[in-house]
Design an enzyme around this catalytic site. Structure first.
Site, PDB file in Angstrom:
ATOM      1  N   LYS A  10      25.625 -25.653  11.568  1.00  0.00           N
ATOM      2  CA  LYS A  10      26.146 -27.156  12.016  1.00  0.00           C
ATOM      3  C   LYS A  10      25.409 -27.673  12.778  1.00  0.00           C
ATOM      4  CE  LYS A  10      31.226 -25.387  11.226  1.00  0.00           C
ATOM      5  NZ  LYS A  10      32.323 -25.370  11.847  1.00  0.00           N
ATOM      6  N   TYR A  50      36.175 -29.542   3.150  1.00  0.00           N
ATOM      7  CA  TYR A  50      37.174 -29.491   4.242  1.00  0.00           C
ATOM      8  C   TYR A  50      38.548 -29.752   3.534  1.00  0.00           C
ATOM      9  CZ  TYR A  50      33.755 -27.893   7.618  1.00  0.00           C
ATOM     10  OH  TYR A  50      32.721 -27.309   8.311  1.00  0.00           O
ATOM     11  N   ARG A  86      31.153 -13.448   8.368  1.00  0.00           N
ATOM     12  CA  ARG A  86      31.978 -14.060   9.005  1.00  0.00           C
ATOM     13  C   ARG A  86      32.112 -13.023  10.348  1.00  0.00           C
ATOM     14  NH1 ARG A  86      35.119 -17.719   7.372  1.00  0.00           N
ATOM     15  NH2 ARG A  86      37.265 -17.187   8.651  1.00  0.00           N
ATOM     16  N   THR A  92      36.603 -18.185  15.216  1.00  0.00           N
ATOM     17  CA  THR A  92      36.346 -19.672  15.199  1.00  0.00           C
ATOM     18  C   THR A  92      36.854 -20.303  16.768  1.00  0.00           C
ATOM     19  OG1 THR A  92      38.525 -19.912  14.145  1.00  0.00           O
ATOM     20  CG2 THR A  92      36.487 -20.141  12.777  1.00  0.00           C
ATOM     21  N   ARG A 103      29.121 -17.101  17.609  1.00  0.00           N
ATOM     22  CA  ARG A 103      29.916 -18.011  18.485  1.00  0.00           C
ATOM     23  C   ARG A 103      30.147 -17.193  20.015  1.00  0.00           C
ATOM     24  NH1 ARG A 103      33.594 -18.602  13.138  1.00  0.00           N
ATOM     25  NH2 ARG A 103      32.364 -20.680  12.413  1.00  0.00           N
ATOM     26  N   ASN A 113      31.346 -25.229  16.972  1.00  0.00           N
ATOM     27  CA  ASN A 113      31.120 -23.596  16.751  1.00  0.00           C
ATOM     28  C   ASN A 113      29.772 -23.349  16.034  1.00  0.00           C
ATOM     29  OD1 ASN A 113      32.256 -23.970  14.262  1.00  0.00           O
ATOM     30  ND2 ASN A 113      34.027 -23.084  14.692  1.00  0.00           N
ATOM     31  N   HIS A 116      29.472 -22.198  10.124  1.00  0.00           N
ATOM     32  CA  HIS A 116      30.683 -21.919   8.668  1.00  0.00           C
ATOM     33  C   HIS A 116      30.183 -21.112   8.040  1.00  0.00           C
ATOM     34  CE1 HIS A 116      33.393 -22.829   5.663  1.00  0.00           C
ATOM     35  NE2 HIS A 116      32.220 -22.519   4.971  1.00  0.00           N
ATOM     36  N   GLU A 127      32.185 -23.304  -2.655  1.00  0.00           N
ATOM     37  CA  GLU A 127      31.337 -23.944  -1.588  1.00  0.00           C
ATOM     38  C   GLU A 127      29.939 -23.928  -2.494  1.00  0.00           C
ATOM     39  OE1 GLU A 127      34.103 -23.013   2.120  1.00  0.00           O
ATOM     40  OE2 GLU A 127      32.230 -22.086   1.916  1.00  0.00           O
TER      41      GLU A 127
END
Length: 135
Positions: A10, A50, A86, A92, A103, A113, A116, A127
């Site tokens: 991000k 999203y 993940r 998150t 994170r 954060n 993604h 996606e």
């Protein structure tokens, strides 16, 4: 079984100069980059990405944040890539993100954060088509 998943670094991860460190963490877990690009995401792309958050109180803030600067979209491939990405990212909620995760080590705010990752095979498929329509 080899899987493909989408990871997005991000805008805060890019701005803070953490791209190399973030990529390194996935590579250390034997995930392989299949495609990578820098994107200045627009409202339309992010709204579709999203869509499940439409109507939530934080939706506009989330889209504004994701449009605040360039981001890095990456297709990773490897054994259990979806679950592994993940795990590498961490929770998150930064208060629950464990040390050793991206994170847990670098995020200072739950909204900003850093990363993604697709949360399921279905999400990854959707996606990947959205972010890499040329493939």
């Amino acid at each position: 079984m080899l899987e493909k998943t989408l990871v997005i670094i991000k805008p805060d991860g890019v701005k803070r100069g953490l791209v190399g460190e973030i990529i390194k963490r996935y590579e250390q877990k034997q995930l392989v980059i299949k495609s990578i690009k820098i994107v200045n995401a627009d409202y339309t792309l992010l709204r579709e990405h999203y869509y499940e958050h439409i109507g939530k109180s934080y939706f506009n803030e989330l889209l504004n944040y994701m449009m605040s600067g360039p981001l890095i979209a990456i297709i990773w491939e490897g054994e259990n890539a979806i679950k592994l990405a993940r795990y590498i990212n961490g929770d998150t909620n930064i208060e629950k993100a464990m040390p050793g995760t991206i994170r847990g080590d670098f995020a200072s705010n739950t909204t900003y954060n850093l990363v993604h990752a697709s949360d399921s095979a279905e999400s990854a498929e959707r996606e990947l088509k959205l972010w890499f329509p040329e493939l």
